[in-house]
Design an enzyme around this catalytic site. Sequence first.
Site, PDB file in Angstrom:
ATOM      1  N   GLY B  40      31.403  65.252   8.504  1.00 33.29           N
ATOM      2  CA  GLY B  40      31.783  64.597   9.232  1.00 33.29           C
ATOM      3  C   GLY B  40      33.553  63.716   9.639  1.00 33.29           C
ATOM      4  O   GLY B  40      33.445  62.522   9.925  1.00 33.29           O
ATOM      5  N   GLU B  67      30.964  78.624  10.421  1.00 33.74           N
ATOM      6  CA  GLU B  67      29.499  78.060   9.782  1.00 33.74           C
ATOM      7  C   GLU B  67      30.014  77.908  10.980  1.00 33.74           C
ATOM      8  O   GLU B  67      27.577  78.060  11.365  1.00 33.74           O
ATOM      9  CB  GLU B  67      30.162  76.188   9.741  1.00 33.74           C
ATOM     10  CG  GLU B  67      29.552  75.821   8.742  1.00 33.74           C
ATOM     11  CD  GLU B  67      30.724  74.331   8.673  1.00 33.74           C
ATOM     12  OE1 GLU B  67      30.403  74.145   6.922  1.00 33.74           O
ATOM     13  OE2 GLU B  67      31.140  74.034   9.032  1.00 33.74           O
ATOM     14  N   GLU B 310      36.184  37.213  24.816  1.00 31.96           N
ATOM     15  CA  GLU B 310      35.252  36.907  24.024  1.00 31.96           C
ATOM     16  C   GLU B 310      34.750  36.001  25.008  1.00 31.96           C
ATOM     17  O   GLU B 310      33.326  35.670  25.522  1.00 31.96           O
ATOM     18  CB  GLU B 310      36.267  35.164  23.725  1.00 31.96           C
ATOM     19  CG  GLU B 310      36.569  35.293  22.750  1.00 31.96           C
ATOM     20  CD  GLU B 310      36.285  34.574  21.513  1.00 31.96           C
ATOM     21  OE1 GLU B 310      37.604  32.895  22.179  1.00 31.96           O
ATOM     22  OE2 GLU B 310      37.057  34.205  20.386  1.00 31.96           O
ATOM     23  N   TRP B 323      40.902  25.835  37.217  1.00 31.67           N
ATOM     24  CA  TRP B 323      42.574  25.285  37.384  1.00 31.67           C
ATOM     25  C   TRP B 323      43.228  25.516  38.176  1.00 31.67           C
ATOM     26  O   TRP B 323      44.608  25.321  38.297  1.00 31.67           O
ATOM     27  CB  TRP B 323      43.390  25.891  35.848  1.00 31.67           C
ATOM     28  CG  TRP B 323      42.514  25.749  34.169  1.00 31.67           C
ATOM     29  CD1 TRP B 323      41.938  24.655  33.791  1.00 31.67           C
ATOM     30  CD2 TRP B 323      41.983  26.639  33.564  1.00 31.67           C
ATOM     31  NE1 TRP B 323      41.849  24.421  32.761  1.00 31.67           N
ATOM     32  CE2 TRP B 323      41.518  26.044  33.005  1.00 31.67           C
ATOM     33  CE3 TRP B 323      42.454  28.319  33.421  1.00 31.67           C
ATOM     34  CZ2 TRP B 323      41.332  26.755  31.168  1.00 31.67           C
ATOM     35  CZ3 TRP B 323      41.830  28.368  32.574  1.00 31.67           C
ATOM     36  CH2 TRP B 323      41.066  27.756  31.093  1.00 31.67           C
TER      37      TRP B 323
END
Lengths: 108, 518
Positions: B40, B67, B310, B323
């Site tokens: 991995g 493989e 956030e 604002w």
Amino acid sequence: MEVALSKYVLTLYVTGTSPRTKIAIDNLNRICSQELAGRYELEIVDVLEHPQRAEDERILATPTLIKQLPPPLRRVIGDLSDKDKVLLGLEVRPTATSSSQAPRNEAT
Amino acid sequence: MTNITDRGVEKLRTGISSLDIIAKGGLPKNRTTLISGTAGSGKTVFAIHFLAAGILQGEPGVFVTFEESADDVKKNMRSFGWDLDKWEKEGKLTFVDASPDPEIETVEAGGFDLGALLARVDNAVKKVKAKRVSVDSLGAVFSQFSDQAMVRGELFRIAMGLKGMGVTAVLTAERTDDHGPIARFGVEEFIADNVIILRNALEDETRRRTIEILKFRGCDHQKGEYPFTIVPQGGVIVIPLSAMQLSMKSSNVRISSGNPELDEMCGGGFFRDSVTLVSGATGTGKTLTVTQFLQGGAAAGEKCLLLAFEESRDQLVRNANGWGFDFEKMERDGMLRVVCDYPDLSGLEDWLVTIQKIITDFKPKRVALDSLSALENVGTLKAFREFVIGLTSFIKHQEITGMFTATTGTLMGGDSITESNISTLTDSIILLRYVEMFGEMKRGLTVLKMRGSAHDKAIREFTIGKGGMQMGRAFRNVTGILAGAPMHVAPGDVERVWAQYDRDVGDRRRRAEDRPAN
């Protein structure tokens, strides 16, 4: 099924003319003449000359012996110096003269 | 152009651009390079990327697979945007499928070698006129045959054979441990001339991928581990930290922070390619500072990018409205792009690559990230630092002005992990602090650092209202604000301290003047 009817179609893949190639060919010829006399076809393929055939058959190791017929398809790799293993791999029942396992001859 | 010579050994520019940087030009040409890593760690992706990058720059390749079957490889690599099928049809790529076929029973009867494999590889290289070969993986050859000594010898022969074919080859090998022996069978590293190690280490419950060039026989490379990531439509992306920092330019052009008074405090605005860190406790006005910064950019006709980790988009839009700034209009005008996401969605390396891609696509002149602290816990401290270094140097290279925010843990004073770790990486630091005075919380702002410029050293009071931040007077008679323990000092005391200071300085100056000059 009559044993005599099944014809063996074999292909031996080798690399060039190395000592191992020679050993394998000698071993195979001996085994065939002892066990399969008169009922086999053998083709020898040099992978250096015909790499595409090795590619198509997905062969890694040389020498590789492939039994195309009778089914199932079987492969034996190595220089064929171990005769019992070769016969096992090809699923050839040994004849009375050549094998220690002769008693199983007429089993079926 | 494709080859860069480095002390005699020619190198092949791989086309994996970031790898070429740490490899100082590329992989040694016509040699074999071992790529070793645990399960991995990205070996197969690396091996395919090496070929894909070659094909894209006109160098055909051969993939030898022990493989996965060739079909599986093609399927798995589609998500990276590599159409191996198409390349195969165009004669730019060919496979040597040496994966085990479970349907064929094989018996071993005597000695053998892998001459057929070598012949097939040679055939494939000739067929597509390959310049590159990838072999994946050596370990899987061992598992196909019982005679390990034979396999060892044959792998040597194949490695030698590859050199004779005039190709640059990548061989992968498994290792059992990220910091143990180089490869499982203990011989793989001797087969190849060069060794690269891929790691996928678990640190603090997060996975971190690194790449290390362990040895390049006869030529130079960057030392140590470099973070890398594997992304869809991109493959292996190395983050070459040391190389990034070398070539930073410096600009003298000033831009507005979006607040004229703050510009004044900074000595005329931020520098064009500077990165500013805004640090403060929750609610001190960090997001407002960012909003002003973006507004200022949009007003000056500069595209802005906001990376918000956030708050949600709706919250951001609503706050900005409060604002007096209209984010939605800015977005409609194409001046602003807001990217909101959960920081935990991917690793920091992936974030870096994602952000770089967004920046490359959108081409903003300003980038704000709110907040860095939200990303702090996504990875290890080291990974976090690398992320900030990577992002900082990336945006500087593009002459983009950056603003990052950091949240301090305590309400009063204090610093944060973010701050103490990255403050040296940023050009300017603005501190926002609460100041308690006579039972009232006031907000203070100071420009702590402004690289390459004079700036206002005072701690200024400010208020937040419609129109954003309004600067007030400096806190003249309060000390200990930054320490988190503001103390009100009587005006008389302040004057006395200053008078004493002036006297001392005056004395020193006089003494210096009295001394005869020589």
